[in-house]
Design an enzyme around this catalytic site. Sequence first.
Site, short mmCIF file in Angstrom:
data_model
loop_
_atom_site.label_atom_id
_atom_site.label_comp_id
_atom_site.label_asym_id
_atom_site.label_seq_id
_atom_site.Cartn_x
_atom_site.Cartn_y
_atom_site.Cartn_z
N ALA A 62 -15.55 24.17 -6.63
CA ALA A 62 -14.41 23.57 -6.53
C ALA A 62 -13.54 24.13 -5.36
O ALA A 62 -13.80 25.03 -5.05
CB ALA A 62 -13.61 24.01 -7.96
N GLY A 101 -18.67 25.25 -9.31
CA GLY A 101 -18.61 23.69 -9.62
C GLY A 101 -19.72 22.68 -9.22
O GLY A 101 -20.14 21.91 -9.62
N GLU A 104 -22.51 23.31 -11.14
CA GLU A 104 -22.45 22.58 -12.22
C GLU A 104 -22.72 21.09 -12.11
O GLU A 104 -23.14 20.49 -13.12
CB GLU A 104 -21.13 22.97 -12.73
CG GLU A 104 -20.87 24.51 -13.24
CD GLU A 104 -19.42 24.70 -13.63
OE1 GLU A 104 -19.18 24.98 -14.89
OE2 GLU A 104 -18.47 24.83 -12.91
N GLU A 124 -18.09 32.34 -10.14
CA GLU A 124 -16.71 32.33 -10.49
C GLU A 124 -16.11 33.67 -10.97
O GLU A 124 -14.96 33.99 -10.79
CB GLU A 124 -16.50 31.46 -11.72
CG GLU A 124 -16.66 30.17 -11.47
CD GLU A 124 -18.09 29.46 -11.21
OE1 GLU A 124 -18.22 28.07 -11.24
OE2 GLU A 124 -19.03 30.05 -11.17
#
Length: 655
Positions: A62, A101, A104, A124
Amino acid sequence: MTSPVNYTLTDEIGVITVDNPPVNALSHAVRQGLMDALDQADKDASRAILIVCEGRTFIAGADISEFGKPMQEPSLPEIVNRIEATAKPVVAAIHGTALGGGFEVALGAHYRCAVATAKVGLPEVKLGLLPGAGGTQRTPRLAGVEAALELMTSGAPIAAARAVAVGLIDRIVDGDVREGGMAWVQELLAEGAGPRRTSEQPVPDHEAAVFDGARALLAKKARGQVAPQAIVDCVEAAATRSFAEGLQVERENFIKLMNGEQSAALRHFFFAERQAAKVDGLAPDTGTRPVESVGIIGGGTMGGGIAMSFANAGIPVTLIEISDEALERGLSIIDRNYAGSVKRGKLSEDKAAACRALISGATDYAALSDVDMVIEAVFEDPNLKKEIFKKLDGVCKAGAILATHTSYQDVDAIAAATSRPADVVGTHFFSPAHIMKLLEVVRGAKTADDVLATCMQLAKRIRKVPVVSGVCYGFIGNRMLQPYGQQTQLLLLEGATPEQVDGAMEKWGMAMGPLRVFDLAGLDVGYKAREALSDEEKGDPATYRVPDLLVEAERLGQKSGAGFYTYDENRRPNPDPAVHEIIRNAAAELGIEQRTISDEEIVNRLIGALVSEGRKILDEGIAQRSGDIDVVYVYGYGFPAWRGGPMFYGEAASL
Ligand code: T1G
């Protein structure tokens, strides 16, 4: 504005390409671009979808710079669920580092391939967070509970081959990632492969006790940190509840962590560490000098560790000592360190041998006539250091960088001992130098820009985190340590015991309390330094009376088996009533009344001492920015990153 996501239909394959330099972070524009591309693929004649990235890496997560700001739709969980729900097979083709992310997104895809050099990870936790787009639910379904917990609580990326072994990646492709990905999609279509949704797969069998085991281990290994514990809760939910319920648990924990102090501190630290590598006022195109060979003066503990740092980065080193015996001793310290690294599995036997082979020894400075850089690492005698620099000035080639590893001394005075002060710089390593990541790069008044730029770049090459410091006594780290140490002594005289002070600081998050640190460093070091000072220069006797009394009682610290504590054969510290008495007597002698002191007061006074000295250092321009000071304390002094560093914490706690 062009979207950082491109969609093409090639050979019946919908190809989604992300191109958002430098690391394809999932900014709002990327998220929107992905959603638009998926909508297109839904409607067109594509039979399958390939997700691939331009540039040096697959999506590295992210966009951290968007955190803390209002979230713009579409959200990442929405996109990942959308990818998984797609009616056509979706393949992710990974190169570089697929992180957070980004990984993911790949876990939302139905199939994953990667080039052999790729890495995948869910880091993270290093930002005080957890994978918030289904990673805590999909990873255990593919890799099992243990591997998933390890990946998410360590935050360390794994190589593609390991990812295949644990079921997170289906296939390694050779050559170009896009071509390899396209070829595999064709193969899958030929086999009639359809969507394969990870959310529909069960979590493989596991011991129910694995979760409490992980909680207990992390309570020790990640003392005080909340994100690792939340990760265990999410993986347990994956194993015990439905996918939708597990996603809910993940979301709740993610939002709580995102709004928490620890993540704010770790996000600050993420950018502070990257900012520290930049030197104000130094043009980005400042040239650098080649450093392909290094000389080290002094084969003691620090000299040996510094030599290993360069050899481990493939740079040949010549270690200089005053005699063959001293040289033998220095090289044997290095041999022992390498044997220790092999024993602990940090280095393979072959790698250790290859690095060791890059280190040679000599007793004649002439051996340094052609090296690109010399680092002097002898003990802290300013006159000896100046003498050495005079000699180096005579033997080293023009353009060689002359660096001093001093923890305190005046780099300008050392530079003035040569005819080439522009080539002189301070490179302050931390002990053990082959392990500690921090490197204070001390910019002298005459240090040339290209010398500074070279050291900043070189630091990365030898896997150090560089921070620029101006010239003052103790530079950034050790200068701040002095008032921290003085405040520690005052707390003892006012009634706190060594074990209470250390206990309070370690519970708060410091890797080691101040008294244990002083015992490790050796109380005689400070005692000898004070012997050279006048009473006036020594300052308030309350700040050094007790350490003086301990040294005079031959309690030098760990090395003599006793200091503020006594130490058993395993070097474990034990509180000692004799020390309590020495402190009480000193307090009485100095007219200081003893009282009960709270742990909170201990923390506020010690961190407060760091912060106020840090502010002076900023005012004087010794440090470029407060984030640099935070990087120094986290990588050099065991300050918890999840507190952000002393300056960040000082701001947040109004100290
Ligand atoms: N967001 C924003 N900027 C980033 C970024 C990111 N994720 N990663 C790197 N940058 C910037 C960085 O600040 C620097 O900028 C430049 O890119 C190069 O980085 C929902 C919540 C990928 C291994 O934690 O570990 O996904 O200084 O100097 O050494 O579950 O960057 O040049 O202006 O570090 O080659 C999870 C973080 C996010 C990975 C490359 N992802 N990045 O290392 O270059 S949380 C991460 C890295 C998340 C989801 C959750 C490294 C790297 P500038 P660099 P590098």
